[in-house]
Design an enzyme around this catalytic site. Structure first.
Site, PDB file in Angstrom:
ATOM      1  N   ALA A 301     -42.440 -39.016 -18.800  1.00  0.00           N
ATOM      2  CA  ALA A 301     -42.747 -37.741 -19.479  1.00  0.00           C
ATOM      3  C   ALA A 301     -42.268 -36.622 -18.550  1.00  0.00           C
ATOM      4  O   ALA A 301     -43.036 -36.065 -17.781  1.00  0.00           O
ATOM      5  CB  ALA A 301     -44.241 -37.637 -19.757  1.00  0.00           C
ATOM      6  N   ALA A 302     -40.973 -36.321 -18.615  1.00  0.00           N
ATOM      7  CA  ALA A 302     -40.311 -35.598 -17.528  1.00  0.00           C
ATOM      8  C   ALA A 302     -40.172 -34.089 -17.708  1.00  0.00           C
ATOM      9  O   ALA A 302     -39.967 -33.362 -16.729  1.00  0.00           O
ATOM     10  CB  ALA A 302     -38.925 -36.180 -17.300  1.00  0.00           C
ATOM     11  N   ALA A 303     -40.262 -33.591 -18.944  1.00  0.00           N
ATOM     12  CA  ALA A 303     -39.947 -32.171 -19.164  1.00  0.00           C
ATOM     13  C   ALA A 303     -41.049 -31.257 -18.588  1.00  0.00           C
ATOM     14  O   ALA A 303     -42.217 -31.604 -18.696  1.00  0.00           O
ATOM     15  CB  ALA A 303     -39.800 -31.911 -20.660  1.00  0.00           C
ATOM     16  N   PRO A 304     -40.682 -30.145 -17.957  1.00  0.00           N
ATOM     17  CA  PRO A 304     -39.349 -29.527 -17.821  1.00  0.00           C
ATOM     18  C   PRO A 304     -38.533 -30.034 -16.621  1.00  0.00           C
ATOM     19  O   PRO A 304     -37.498 -29.462 -16.303  1.00  0.00           O
ATOM     20  CB  PRO A 304     -39.687 -28.043 -17.652  1.00  0.00           C
ATOM     21  CG  PRO A 304     -41.044 -28.040 -17.005  1.00  0.00           C
ATOM     22  CD  PRO A 304     -41.758 -29.258 -17.487  1.00  0.00           C
ATOM     23  N   GLY A 305     -38.995 -31.039 -15.928  1.00  0.00           N
ATOM     24  CA  GLY A 305     -38.122 -31.670 -14.945  1.00  0.00           C
ATOM     25  C   GLY A 305     -38.437 -31.399 -13.484  1.00  0.00           C
ATOM     26  O   GLY A 305     -37.664 -31.784 -12.602  1.00  0.00           O
ATOM     27  N   ASP A 325     -38.440 -37.676 -22.223  1.00  0.00           N
ATOM     28  CA  ASP A 325     -39.557 -36.903 -22.790  1.00  0.00           C
ATOM     29  C   ASP A 325     -39.474 -37.003 -24.308  1.00  0.00           C
ATOM     30  O   ASP A 325     -38.381 -37.061 -24.881  1.00  0.00           O
ATOM     31  CB  ASP A 325     -39.514 -35.433 -22.355  1.00  0.00           C
ATOM     32  CG  ASP A 325     -40.889 -34.776 -22.461  1.00  0.00           C
ATOM     33  OD1 ASP A 325     -41.567 -34.621 -21.428  1.00  0.00           O
ATOM     34  OD2 ASP A 325     -41.294 -34.433 -23.602  1.00  0.00           O
ATOM     35  N   CYS A 426     -52.888 -33.246 -14.756  1.00  0.00           N
ATOM     36  CA  CYS A 426     -53.407 -31.983 -14.225  1.00  0.00           C
ATOM     37  C   CYS A 426     -54.745 -31.687 -14.896  1.00  0.00           C
ATOM     38  O   CYS A 426     -55.028 -30.558 -15.270  1.00  0.00           O
ATOM     39  CB  CYS A 426     -52.403 -30.836 -14.378  1.00  0.00           C
ATOM     40  SG  CYS A 426     -51.870 -30.567 -16.064  1.00  0.00           S
TER      41      CYS A 426
END
Ligand SMILES: C[S@@+](CC[C@H](N)C(=O)[O-])C[C@H]1O[C@@H](n2cnc3c(N)ncnc32)[C@H](O)[C@@H]1O
Length: 518
Positions: A301-305, A325, A426
């Site tokens: 789940a990479a966005a925004p990187g 993502d 988070c």
């Protein structure tokens, strides 16, 4: 409000008038005036000392110290005296006691007096501070924030010393109810979220946490080691009037920005890809993942990187990184960031992470920085305080479990260098952290291993009536009020087998598999 009013009956006395000045001073008995005055602790102590001295003086005057007697008769007469005055406070006693005995007696007496004095003072203090539980009517009345704040303080004080300070007609639950209502009003949280936070943090810490969450975190940047060194970048930025420092000893690639004469997202160094704006807590999962050169890594789940570009830099642009993502729109930011930062070892892809194992697997490492409620970042997004309810937590928790199982299934347990999965959020809610991790431990052949982060608090093994696997202690929690970073959670797994664990799910305690919020 709830504070007990303490009005002093005495009226402030103005200076003596002309007539009064002519009059003689009234004569009071010394003892009487002393008692009427409100004395400070020291004054009281001195008064007690004076009284002791006075008493002793009297004793000495009334009974002059006799010289030690040596005749048998005299000794016998002494004994009879003692028997008569068995309370030990008579004058004849001092006449027979040795100086050392007298000193000892005086010391004991003084200690006793001090103790009584201290007890009286404590009682007085407690009485003055006693918080009076508001009546039904008072509770209905609108109150201003200042009064609410003061009531929060009072109720926390009562809860911290409940036996002593409580109103006997009110239960701990009554006080907690009032505190929850006041905290919701003061910090603008919904009741569900506040009640959940109050299960995580003790009463003595909750306000610190809430205050910490309100505070904006310092701006931090991560140096792109593919393009520059921290020292060189720091020098260039200082030359542009940026006031900065290393973030801390725990990372060699972070800088904290105190102030800047230029926008940090538009400096030539930024545009040249020498750094990325990134919160300090975002460094942690990648540090735990510990990517190696030439590995095959998936960021599910990479966005925004931000974290994906950190992984690529740690891999020194070697091997292959899949930055995935589900959200196509958000992937545009990954593309932009990767271009700017000079990342060339990556494939950017757009799948539902839950389906990844059926698309590709055999990774050395997988990072799942999961979608979550964001309860750890309310300073950045205050809407979380009122928007997130039980259903959101439930929804997140279910998705997180599915994604985590998929992340584990994507990893090759026989990887020579890895076989590692890092799960992070988070959020500070155990429902999205320990609960999810505990579920994966029961469903897959994985074990928790140390994160390698040398700070952060241990994950929970107990939460409400739930008991998690003892190894949950190896996970790490980060808090705004403790670590001066966003609320964050990191867990690191090692995978031991590629064979699906069908039996494990049936054998293990299924109770925890149900709703996250039961
Ligand atoms: C916390 S953010 C990731 C932040 C990112 N790791 C970073 O450092 O920039 C969570 C991401 O999960 C993505 N997401 C949500 N559901 C997903 C799913 N089923 N599969 C893959 N990604 C998902 C969201 O689009 C969001 O970008």
């Amino acid at each position: 409000m709830g504070r007990k009013a303490k009005f002093n009956d005495e009226v402030a006395v103005s200076g003596p008038g002309r007539k009064a000045r002519k009059q003689k001073d009234p004569v009071f008995q010394k003892d009487q005036t002393d008692n009427e005055k409100t004395l400070s602790h020291r004054q009281k102590k001195r008064a007690v000392k004076r009284n002791i001295k006075k008493l002793e003086g009297k004793k000495n005057k009334e009974t002059p110290v006799k010289k030690p007697r040596i005749s048998k008769d005299e000794i016998e007469s002494d004994d009879s005296d003692k028997n008569e005055d068995s309370d030990g406070s008579d004058n004849s006693e001092s006449s027979t006691e040795l100086p050392i005995e007298r000193q000892n007696r005086q010391l004991k007496q003084k200690k006793n007096e001090d103790k009584i004095l201290e007890e009286a003072e404590t009682k007085e203090m407690v009485e003055q501070c006693v918080f009076e539980f508001p009546s039904e009517e008072e509770l209905k009345e609108p109150t201003n924030l200042k009064d609410i704040q003061s009531r929060i303080h009072d109720v926390i004080m009562v809860l911290n010393d409940f036996k002593k300070l409580r109103d006997v007609n009110k239960s701990r639950g009554d006080y907690l109810e009032l505190l929850t209502t006041d905290l919701c009003a003061y910090y603008n949280y919904n009741r569900f979220l506040m009640s959940t936070l109050m299960q995580i943090f003790p009463v003595s810490e909750i306000q610190e946490y809430l205050d910490g969450s309100e505070t904006q975190r310092p701006m931090t940047i991560r140096v792109n080691t593919l393009k520059t060194k921290r020292r060189d970048l720091a020098q260039s930025l200082i030359n542009r009037g940026v006031n900065l420092d290393p973030i801390g000893k725990w990372t060699k690639i972070g800088l904290v920005i105190y102030s800047s004469q230029v926008p940090m997202g538009a400096t030539p160094e930024y545009l040249a890809g020498q750094y990325i704006l990134q919160g300090a807590s975002s460094f942690l999962p990648v540090m735990a993942l510990d990517p190696k050169e030439n590995e095959r890594i998936l960021d599910m789940a990479a966005a925004p990187g931000g974290k994906a570009s950190h992984i690529a830099a740690a891999m020194k642009n070697t091997g292959i990184l899949f930055a995935n993502d589900v959200n196509q729109e958000r992937l545009k930011a990954v593309i932009g960031n990767f271009h700017r930062l000079g990342i060339v070892n990556s494939v950017i892809c757009n799948h539902d992470g839950r389906k990844m194992p059926s698309i590709m697997k055999g990774f050395d490492r997988v990072l799942l920085d999961a979608p979550c409620t964001g309860t750890g970042v309310v300073a950045k997004d205050p809407s979380v305080k009122t928007n997130k309810d039980e259903i959101d937590v439930q929804r997140c928790c279910t998705l997180q479990r599915e994604l985590l199982l998929a992340a584990i299934d994507c990893v090759n347990a026989r990887s020579e260098s890895g076989g590692i999965i890092v799960y992070s959020t988070c959020s500070v809610l155990p429902e999205e952290n320990e609960w999810v991790v505990d579920y994966a431990l029961r469903k897959r052949d994985v074990k928790l291993i140390p994160t390698g982060l040398d700070f952060g608090e241990e994950g929970f093994t107990n939460y409400r009536h739930h008991r998690f696997h003892p190894s949950l202690k190896l996970t790490r929690r980060f808090y705004p009020h403790v670590h001066n970073m966003d609320g964050f959670f990191v867990a690191k797994f090692k995978k031991f087998s590629n064979i699906p664990q069908i039996t494990k799910a049936i054998d293990d305690n299924e109770e925890n598999d149900n709703n996250c919020d039961e």
